[in-house]
Scaffold this motif. Sequence first.
Motif, PDB file in Angstrom:
ATOM      1  N   MET A   1      22.043 -30.008 -12.444  1.00 53.10           N
ATOM      2  CA  MET A   1      21.527 -29.428 -13.689  1.00 53.10           C
ATOM      3  C   MET A   1      22.037 -28.010 -13.928  1.00 53.10           C
ATOM      4  SD  MET A   1      19.791 -31.977 -14.725  1.00 53.10           S
ATOM      5  CE  MET A   1      19.147 -31.265 -16.237  1.00 53.10           C
ATOM      6  N   GLY A   2      22.503 -27.359 -12.879  1.00 52.61           N
ATOM      7  CA  GLY A   2      22.977 -25.985 -13.039  1.00 52.61           C
ATOM      8  C   GLY A   2      21.899 -24.960 -12.749  1.00 52.61           C
ATOM      9  N   ARG A   3      22.386 -23.737 -12.511  1.00 47.62           N
ATOM     10  CA  ARG A   3      21.511 -22.648 -12.079  1.00 47.62           C
ATOM     11  C   ARG A   3      20.451 -22.305 -13.131  1.00 47.62           C
ATOM     12  NH1 ARG A   3      23.586 -16.959 -12.065  1.00 47.62           N
ATOM     13  NH2 ARG A   3      25.232 -18.069 -13.126  1.00 47.62           N
ATOM     14  N   HIS A   4      20.851 -22.269 -14.410  1.00 52.93           N
ATOM     15  CA  HIS A   4      19.902 -21.841 -15.442  1.00 52.93           C
ATOM     16  C   HIS A   4      18.712 -22.789 -15.541  1.00 52.93           C
ATOM     17  CE1 HIS A   4      23.474 -19.547 -16.879  1.00 52.93           C
ATOM     18  NE2 HIS A   4      22.539 -18.627 -16.896  1.00 52.93           N
ATOM     19  N   PHE A   5      19.010 -24.076 -15.567  1.00 52.80           N
ATOM     20  CA  PHE A   5      17.936 -25.075 -15.684  1.00 52.80           C
ATOM     21  C   PHE A   5      17.003 -24.965 -14.482  1.00 52.80           C
ATOM     22  CE2 PHE A   5      15.892 -29.168 -15.354  1.00 52.80           C
ATOM     23  CZ  PHE A   5      15.675 -29.552 -16.669  1.00 52.80           C
ATOM     24  N   LEU A   6      17.598 -24.891 -13.269  1.00 53.28           N
ATOM     25  CA  LEU A   6      16.786 -24.820 -12.054  1.00 53.28           C
ATOM     26  C   LEU A   6      15.908 -23.567 -12.060  1.00 53.28           C
ATOM     27  CD1 LEU A   6      16.022 -25.779  -9.182  1.00 53.28           C
ATOM     28  CD2 LEU A   6      17.933 -24.436  -8.330  1.00 53.28           C
ATOM     29  N   LEU A   7      16.501 -22.412 -12.402  1.00 51.70           N
ATOM     30  CA  LEU A   7      15.730 -21.167 -12.395  1.00 51.70           C
ATOM     31  C   LEU A   7      14.607 -21.209 -13.420  1.00 51.70           C
ATOM     32  CD1 LEU A   7      18.363 -18.319 -11.929  1.00 51.70           C
ATOM     33  CD2 LEU A   7      16.570 -19.062 -10.337  1.00 51.70           C
ATOM     34  N   LEU A   8      14.934 -21.675 -14.637  1.00 52.95           N
ATOM     35  CA  LEU A   8      13.923 -21.744 -15.690  1.00 52.95           C
ATOM     36  C   LEU A   8      12.766 -22.633 -15.259  1.00 52.95           C
ATOM     37  CD1 LEU A   8      12.959 -21.355 -18.662  1.00 52.95           C
ATOM     38  CD2 LEU A   8      14.313 -23.377 -19.225  1.00 52.95           C
ATOM     39  N   ARG A   9      13.098 -23.836 -14.758  1.00 50.81           N
ATOM     40  CA  ARG A   9      12.039 -24.766 -14.387  1.00 50.81           C
ATOM     41  C   ARG A   9      11.226 -24.229 -13.211  1.00 50.81           C
ATOM     42  NH1 ARG A   9      10.250 -29.053 -12.001  1.00 50.81           N
ATOM     43  NH2 ARG A   9      11.836 -29.144 -10.382  1.00 50.81           N
ATOM     44  N   THR A  10      11.911 -23.588 -12.242  1.00 50.30           N
ATOM     45  CA  THR A  10      11.210 -23.059 -11.080  1.00 50.30           C
ATOM     46  C   THR A  10      10.246 -21.943 -11.484  1.00 50.30           C
ATOM     47  OG1 THR A  10      13.099 -23.594  -9.686  1.00 50.30           O
ATOM     48  CG2 THR A  10      11.512 -22.043  -8.796  1.00 50.30           C
ATOM     49  N   ILE A  11      10.726 -21.012 -12.314  1.00 51.23           N
ATOM     50  CA  ILE A  11       9.877 -19.885 -12.715  1.00 51.23           C
ATOM     51  C   ILE A  11       8.652 -20.378 -13.483  1.00 51.23           C
ATOM     52  CG2 ILE A  11       9.785 -17.848 -14.225  1.00 51.23           C
ATOM     53  CD1 ILE A  11      12.788 -17.404 -13.379  1.00 51.23           C
TER      54      ILE A  11
END
Lengths: 183, 163
Positions: B136-146
């Motif tokens: 999914m890429g870094r942005h998707f992972l970071l957004l969902r994690t936060i």
Amino acid sequence: MATEKPLPGSTTPKKLIDGSLIFITLVAVVAGIAVYVTHGAGAFWDVVARETLFTGALVPKIVAGVIMASALPFLVSKERIQALVGPESGMRGLIIATLAGAIVPGGPSVTYPLTVSLLAAGADLGAGIALVSGWVLLGLNRTLIWEFSFLPADFVLLRVALSLPVPILLGWATRKLYQGRDV
Amino acid sequence: MNILIGTLVLWGLALWMLRKMQGQDAADRTAMWARSKATVIFMLPRILVGLLGAGFLAVLLPVDQIEQNFGTESGLMGITLATIFGLITPGGPFVAYAIGAAAMKAGATLAPLMAYVTAWSIVNLNRSIAYELPLMGRHFLLLRTILSVPVPMVLGLLVWAFQ
């Protein structure tokens, strides 16, 4: 405005080597060396053999999931996907995405390619977040097969009940965060 | 066994979609196969490397420590600890459930258990490294994690407040 960065997950991946692959390779190399040093060669090769075999066992599943994800945009029109789970799909779109996440079988090797495919075909990021959240929190497969076998039924039911609105809330929060940005 | 049944169900669905594709243009079918091939080539090395990394991390992470410490604290502290334990618990589809069940037998209360299982379900290190980051890429992972990290805390606190 052509230089504006695309929203996360909104494009089909193309580059074979990218930052994410380099990062997970670094993690694997550093953690692998650490296992070799602290636990010995036996433990190291155990992990290599187990995970390689597991990846091999996943291949048929990955191929089936990828075929589904690739065929979807050809079988359902962009307009239809946009109407169902696009940026203007409202609360209904988030509920549909959450339910889709909860019922899609097959785990991460299916859910992620499907999400990428839907995002490329007109779903918005909020729906993508709702779909993945619906899968991780409410995935029927994992809950029915695994969770009920380990934990008391009343606990599982309470957890599912409390989790029901969460994917919709997270999708809604994503839409608020990205409001005004073109997809 | 589970993986076999899952694979059969998926192939059933995939074959059904392929049959539907027969009604489309030949060009569409060619494009679909090209896309499938590119995606499989994209995914396979990532999943292998990701699973290797997650497998090594699982050896390094003190899972027995998690089992020993979880549920010994209650209240806000217990819920926070349980959330952190849940986020870092490695392993396949049921490791966290087994640890949760063991902690319950050892006397863990409902609120930290809720936080633990929810944290592990919503964001776990294993899945993030092996699948979500590379696919999914870094942005998707970071957004969902936060967005997701507060959820197990909130659910744990809800259970605690109404217990």
